[in-house]
Design an enzyme around this catalytic site. Structure first.
Site, mmCIF file in Angstrom:
data_model
loop_
_atom_site.group_PDB
_atom_site.id
_atom_site.type_symbol
_atom_site.label_atom_id
_atom_site.label_comp_id
_atom_site.label_asym_id
_atom_site.label_seq_id
_atom_site.Cartn_x
_atom_site.Cartn_y
_atom_site.Cartn_z
ATOM 1 N N HIS A 11 33.258 -25.853 -20.693
ATOM 2 C CA HIS A 11 32.155 -25.954 -19.737
ATOM 3 C C HIS A 11 30.792 -25.821 -20.415
ATOM 4 C CE1 HIS A 11 32.190 -21.418 -19.529
ATOM 5 N NE2 HIS A 11 30.904 -21.619 -19.365
ATOM 6 N N ASP A 40 39.573 -24.382 -20.713
ATOM 7 C CA ASP A 40 38.147 -24.110 -20.926
ATOM 8 C C ASP A 40 37.839 -23.903 -22.398
ATOM 9 O OD1 ASP A 40 35.518 -23.973 -20.180
ATOM 10 O OD2 ASP A 40 35.563 -21.847 -19.679
ATOM 11 N N SER A 87 29.023 -17.467 -22.909
ATOM 12 C CA SER A 87 30.181 -18.362 -22.853
ATOM 13 C C SER A 87 30.363 -19.097 -24.174
ATOM 14 C CB SER A 87 30.013 -19.379 -21.723
ATOM 15 O OG SER A 87 30.088 -18.761 -20.473
#
Length: 303
Positions: A49, A79, A158
């Site tokens: 993402h 992911d 992230s």
């Protein structure tokens, strides 16, 4: 006598010194996050993402170096994404094994939260075996064995590293679930297979069986007979799926798939990769007091 706080600080400081140079800030289109150098020839690991649909972007390292990168492969259903810097990168971080983590263990998160480059937070493993839904098109898959930590994570973390006290990357930070709850994709054998497929093929081919399951303990007589403590109870069989055609039913206890014992979701998911597509797959289940063998032929999962 050594002050415990001093000892704690020394551990965290040593992880910072080892990992901060190896975790880059990532910009890909309008997205930003972090990435970890994990090979000596410029490959970095991040979240799918973070790169989104971009094919290129830039990575910025702690020493101020900025390099362009190309997306090698991405896998929204885990992911994870692999990118490759077009110029020199720092030495790679060491990859650990999340299967060896225990609740309460010290972990350190390294990334670029809120655009603040080279940030580090420390905490503990708050929980193991969590699940996190991931989506790609119409396909939804649970990322299993997600690590829960109370090390502070914010937007921009992230794709960064979650490391143990020896600076080994045991997870890739992926989500903030709430105040004091951060989640990381585990670094285990399944993740390593995904990384290898992304480098080799640019994508991950998965087999589709068509089962929705949940872990369940085995009755004591069956436990003694099989040597297994747990199996997977079939909650749902997808209509028209290979599992339905093989004769699997709701309520079955799946003991083994491909002659490999299964007792949790990850043990089944790690079998559902390219090698299983279109091949006869023996499955043993416990049904109505008897062991039943069936053969299924998984299809390729399309997203």
């Amino acid at each position: 006598m050594v002050d415990p706080l001093d000892a704690y600080s020394q551990v965290v400081s040593s992880v910072a010194a080892e990992l901060l140079p190896k975790v880059a800030g990532v910009r890909a289109g309008r997205n930003s996050g972090s990435a970890v150098v994990f090979t000596s020839d410029g490959f970095l690991l991040t979240n799918a993402h973070v790169v989104g649909s971009s094919r290129t972007g830039t990575v910025a390292f702690a020493d101020g170096t900025v390099e362009e990168f190309a997306v090698v492969g991405r896998d929204p259903l885990s992911d994870l994404a692999v990118i490759r810097a077009q110029g020199p990168t720092p030495e790679p971080a060491a990859l650990g094994d999340s299967d060896k983590l225990v609740v309460g263990q010290l972990v350190v998160a390294v990334g670029n939260p809120l655009g603040l480059a080279g940030s580090l937070t420390a905490g503990v493993v708050s929980g193991l075996g969590r699940s996190l839904p991931a989506r790609a098109g119409s396909a939804v898959r649970m990322i299993e064995d997600v690590i829960q930590t109370d090390a502070a994570l914010n937007p921009g973390n992230s794709g960064g590293a979650l490391a143990d006290s020896r600076a080994r990357v045991v997870g890739v930070n992926t989500a903030v679930a709430g105040m004091g709850v951060g989640l990381a994709v585990p670094m285990n054998s399944t993740t390593r297979s995904i990384i290898g497929a992304l480098i080799r093929d640019g994508r991950v081919r998965r087999a589709f069986l068509g089962l929705v399951t949940s872990p369940a303990p085995l009755p004591e007589p069956l436990r003694r007979r099989t040597g297994q403590a747990a199996a997977l109870r079939v909650v749902e069989v997808v209509a028209g799926s290979p599992a339905e055609r093989a004769g699997l039913r709701g309520g079955d206890l799946v003991l083994s798939v491909g002659r490999t014992p299964v007792g949790d979701a990850q043990s089944l998911q790690r079998l559902m990769f390219a090698d299983a597509i279109g091949r006869p797959l023996p499955i043993t289940v416990y049904r109505n007091g008897a062991l039943v063998d069936v053969i299924a032929e998984p299809l390729e999962l399309t997203v």
